[in-house]
Scaffold this motif. Sequence first.
Motif, short mmCIF file in Angstrom:
data_model
loop_
_atom_site.label_atom_id
_atom_site.label_comp_id
_atom_site.label_asym_id
_atom_site.label_seq_id
_atom_site.Cartn_x
_atom_site.Cartn_y
_atom_site.Cartn_z
N ASN A 52 33.36 37.37 38.08
CA ASN A 52 33.32 35.99 38.54
C ASN A 52 31.98 35.62 39.16
O ASN A 52 31.59 34.45 39.19
CB ASN A 52 34.43 35.74 39.56
CG ASN A 52 35.80 35.69 38.92
OD1 ASN A 52 35.93 35.54 37.71
ND2 ASN A 52 36.85 35.85 39.72
N LEU A 81 32.43 33.26 45.62
CA LEU A 81 32.33 34.28 44.58
C LEU A 81 31.24 35.29 44.91
O LEU A 81 31.42 36.50 44.71
CB LEU A 81 32.04 33.61 43.23
CG LEU A 81 33.10 32.63 42.71
CD1 LEU A 81 32.65 32.01 41.41
CD2 LEU A 81 34.44 33.33 42.51
N SER A 228 37.77 35.95 45.79
CA SER A 228 37.17 35.65 44.49
C SER A 228 38.09 34.76 43.66
O SER A 228 37.64 33.80 43.02
CB SER A 228 36.89 36.95 43.74
OG SER A 228 36.35 36.69 42.46
#
Length: 241
Positions: A52, A81, A228
Amino acid sequence: MGRNQQYSQVLSVNRAAALAWLPGSALFVGNIYAGSRALSRLPIPFFFTLHNASEVISFLILKVTQRERMSWMKIFSVNMLLASAINLPIHDPQFDPGGYVWALIHIFCVGAYRVFQKKTSHLSDLEQQYINYVFSVLLLTFAAHPTGDLFGALDFPFLMSYQFHSGCCASALLGFFLLLATVKLRSALPLEHCGAWVFLAKVLTTGLSPLVFQIEVNPETLCCILCSLGGEALLVYSEKA
């Protein structure tokens, strides 16, 4: 005669577009190879958390080269992220340096490929993937040959193993069907809806992976995984807004 000239012009444009797409194919090969090496060393939830972070690479490239303006929601999601990816290896109880190095290469290739694909619209999705697969087959076949110059660098295991070649064929076949399904999904749904389905698939895979594989997770790494996923959900929402 005029029709023949039109056909030759179309072919020349396609050839030129294909040559212009070769850097994207190189990034595609780096993506699949480095991703495979990283996934063989890291648990699936950890791999997704690092994967990600490729959005951070895309964000930085667009910010530097195109100076695109981003919404505060997208900036916040990208920071989530990035924070998750940075803190994950710090708190990983089974830290594997090799796995994280390959994941770093994978992240860069995915992020750069995403930007390259966004800025190169001369080919359709199927045409892009056709060139990618042809290029990857040629490059990896040469690299896997015992006399290939890339053999030592790529370090292909079990070159003469039946299981290895069977796994490669099965992976290629499944990847092809996944490609067709993805192209069909993109053509049938808006981009933000496709992002939502991809996010849902990651959530399901992350949740089901501990039932199949043995994964050691502590509270810190679990927070990184959840952060995330939250950042990706916010990113999908920002694209829709």
